[in-house]
Scaffold this motif. Structure first.
Motif: not given
Lengths: 188, 188, 188, 188, 188, 188
Positions: A63-68, A72-76, A81-89
């Motif tokens: 299944a696709k991950q829930d895009p919402e 939400r995770a990216f915005l959080s 300022r967890a840019f490394e995690s955000a960049r992985k998305r």
């Protein structure tokens, strides 16, 4: 009163089937004015040994991950300022479009650009809207208000914003941002 | 490979069933990463004499109008200054929220407010996104660019905008607008 | 929430399908404690050219007449002394069992026997119950009260009765009668 | 040749599904003159995680007890003078109607009333008919013959009787009794 | 685009269901010119407690053996001169018809007859075709070429042959053989 | 007891659906040892406005001609020396393989070759077997006996033959022939 039967190859989780239950219910209600509790969705899990296409059995696609959830995770992460995690998305061809500047591709560019605008910013969410487009991308909208501190140290809050995201293969490919920051500053 | 069967009481038009075909396909693809041509939707029209709930036959509910069509028509009428027609598309509790002003309820108020901002404005559409919310409202997003003439006679174009509409009972109940007008003026 | 789908060869009338809608709803509710309006019955009429058993298409069997209607018509004809019509509703091996007498096979015998008991009798119905037995017969119960005139000219009313009918091939094969006539006379 | 598909949420026992298999078969045969072995019933157990109404999953309602079993147990307990057990099967608004007396609500009243009529009584069953009414109640009929001893010590047997029961929420709400006792005594 | 749903009582093995998947796909394609990968077959295993015919649950019949496997095994055993094993695959009324001789019923007769024709023979298979006839028998065709040694010690190869088998109850009831042996000898 | 449901887009003729009814019945019976009259096939004609793949409605593909009919017609035309009609049933890459000669591609070659073997020939049919292969071709077998006149004026009859045909796109692509002619002549 409408009844939806979905036949899929066995292998989706309870949560994924819950998402299908909701999204199929809303799909019907997009056209048929039935109260939600009059729309029944039945999912038929078909064992892979009971499903044949071209006489060959098939495995279910993951299944696709829930895009919402992705948004939400990216915005959080951005907020933390967890840019490394955000960049992985982000997809490799990610583009973001903010008001009053050229399209940016790198979170680092965003940081530099934002640093001239405010010293701190936070989002208060009013609502998310998420849907599959006719194409490959899922679309997620997030809207609410911004609060924070201008570079001169003064505070702001209640500034309306809306973000539009496109997600493909569980990665964000595009972010478009609109907000009332300039309007607010103009009125200040 | 997923197969969706929808059972509804007979009475929907080809166009309404086409909308169901598309929206159910996308609903599945919101979760299952199947290529569109691998999602089959079969609609079973059930004659009202073949459908019983509580042992009683039922009549089909009239389909909702396509909310995207409602929004396109409204925007077109506003663009043509056909305010009387546009007003008929609004619910009695309609509210609109534009940047930098209080919520407005009347198209007349919008006109007065806008008159101070630009003498002419037109929208070029880049895309529409439409979906049913979990609640009663359908949501329609419209985005693109604005062009026109400021009150001082100078021209503008390419100003990004996004509108979000809520539609209930085939009437628009809410419009939220974001755009880069202030940003553009600030940079001017 | 239960959903019943019935597949039958096309050819039943709206009224016959209505009867199927009700009887299938009640069949489910005999076991599942669902409110009637949560039981959905969908009848799929299958064109005879779309149905094959043993590779051969089949014709639909003519529906049984509603056994309750047969009983109501029979009782009405008996009440109207339309014995010829009533007799046409009886199977050739029809038997009736009344209180305090041997089984009778002929409506003429019934008339003679009754003539000694009352000079006039009428039924007021409180209710009918009808069902298919596991065997070939449908069962119809009819209950209510008797009123009329004894052979001595005195009147009676409110005497409880119940009739049980068996119907096969749209003909009544058996009638069993119980009532409080003797009880009433004993108390008189 | 008719085929019945029943979709219910998973959780019914083999015995409960057997009852559904029989009752749905008879429901079809109430209208369609098919031999029993030509009626196919297929039950689709739907896992609760595969069933959504209004986008929400649901739990199956506990099956109703077999109303015929309830009546058989009640009659057996009455026959064994296990009045305490029998009383537990009665709804708080239980009413019983016997020949030649006012409605009674209490098994104790029944005992007193019967004591004047016979010193011992037993039922031999010829058959039960059970069905769901259009309303909430299931209906159970029980018929056969009575044997026993009058208060004067003489014996009786072969007296026809019929009982009608209404059952709601697995409790007996009503019993109506007809029999030939008075007829027999009158002829004695 | 055609979709086949097969409802059978649970109990067939993965391999048996695979055979059903293939044979149903080909059955559709015998009439509908769909590419194989556009034919979907879904098998619904019905638990025996969920299937009722005439209100009675039923047990699944044991699947037939794959008739092509039976023929391949028989031919392999004949080739290996494992006549005892081969004989177990024959029905008691087995008949075989070879070119230029009367029908034979016993593998021993075949051996004697063949001994006058060749001292050694082997089959190279080009293809098998297998199908269910409208009657009880499955039909299996096997074609290819023969090689071996004549009784005079000379070699042969590439002689075309075709065998037709009928199989009932997992036993071979008939074998018909055609080949070009005589043609080849005539040309020699 | 197995039930097959076939969902196809509306548009097939009664005769084509009859063929599907038979071939699907036999497909099931190839694996499941059910008597034919216990196999039910239900065809669901889906209006093209009720069928969507990838959100787009589709048109039904024209049914294949019955390959057995094609072969019967071809054999009949060959028998009637209606070579022009027969030739129209052949694919451009048609090949035929007869005993004791090289593959031929042209009916004219066949005529010349046969002229040296017999002056007249006729087929008596014992049976046809037809099926869809896993590939594109349908396979048709025809077997029976040959009768006619040798080139020397003597008569023959009862000579066993079998023909195997492959049919694609309603055209014959291949014919393979085996018979006992050489065997018969050798024994003469």
């Amino acid at each position: 009163m409408p009844i939806v039967e979905l036949h899929v190859i066995e292998g989706y989780s309870t949560q994924e089937k819950q998402r299908l239950g909701v999204t199929l219910t809303n799909a019907v209600r997009f056209v048929v004015p039935a109260a939600p509790e009059l729309v029944t969705v039945v999912i038929h899990d078909i064992s892979d040994q009971n499903y044949y296409r071209g006489g060959k059995s098939r495995l279910p696609a993951r299944a696709k991950q829930d895009p919402e959830h992705i948004v939400r995770a990216f915005l959080s992460e951005m907020s933390d300022r967890a840019f490394e995690s955000a960049r992985k998305r982000l997809s490799s061809d990610f583009v973001m479009q903010f008001p009053g500047t050229a399209p940016m591709r790198d979170l680092e560019d965003l940081r530099s650009w934002a640093a001239n605008r405010y010293s701190r910013i936070a989002k208060t969410y009013e609502g998310f809207d998420a849907m599959q487009s006719d194409g490959d991308a899922a679309i997620v909208y997030c809207r609410g208000t911004l609060s924070g501190e201008w570079t001169d140290g003064s505070q702001f809050e209640g500034i309306r914003f809306i973000d539009r995201f496109e997600i493909q293969n569980d990665l964000i490919t595009r972010q478009d941002v609109w907000n009332d920051i300039a309007e607010t500053r103009a009125q200040a």
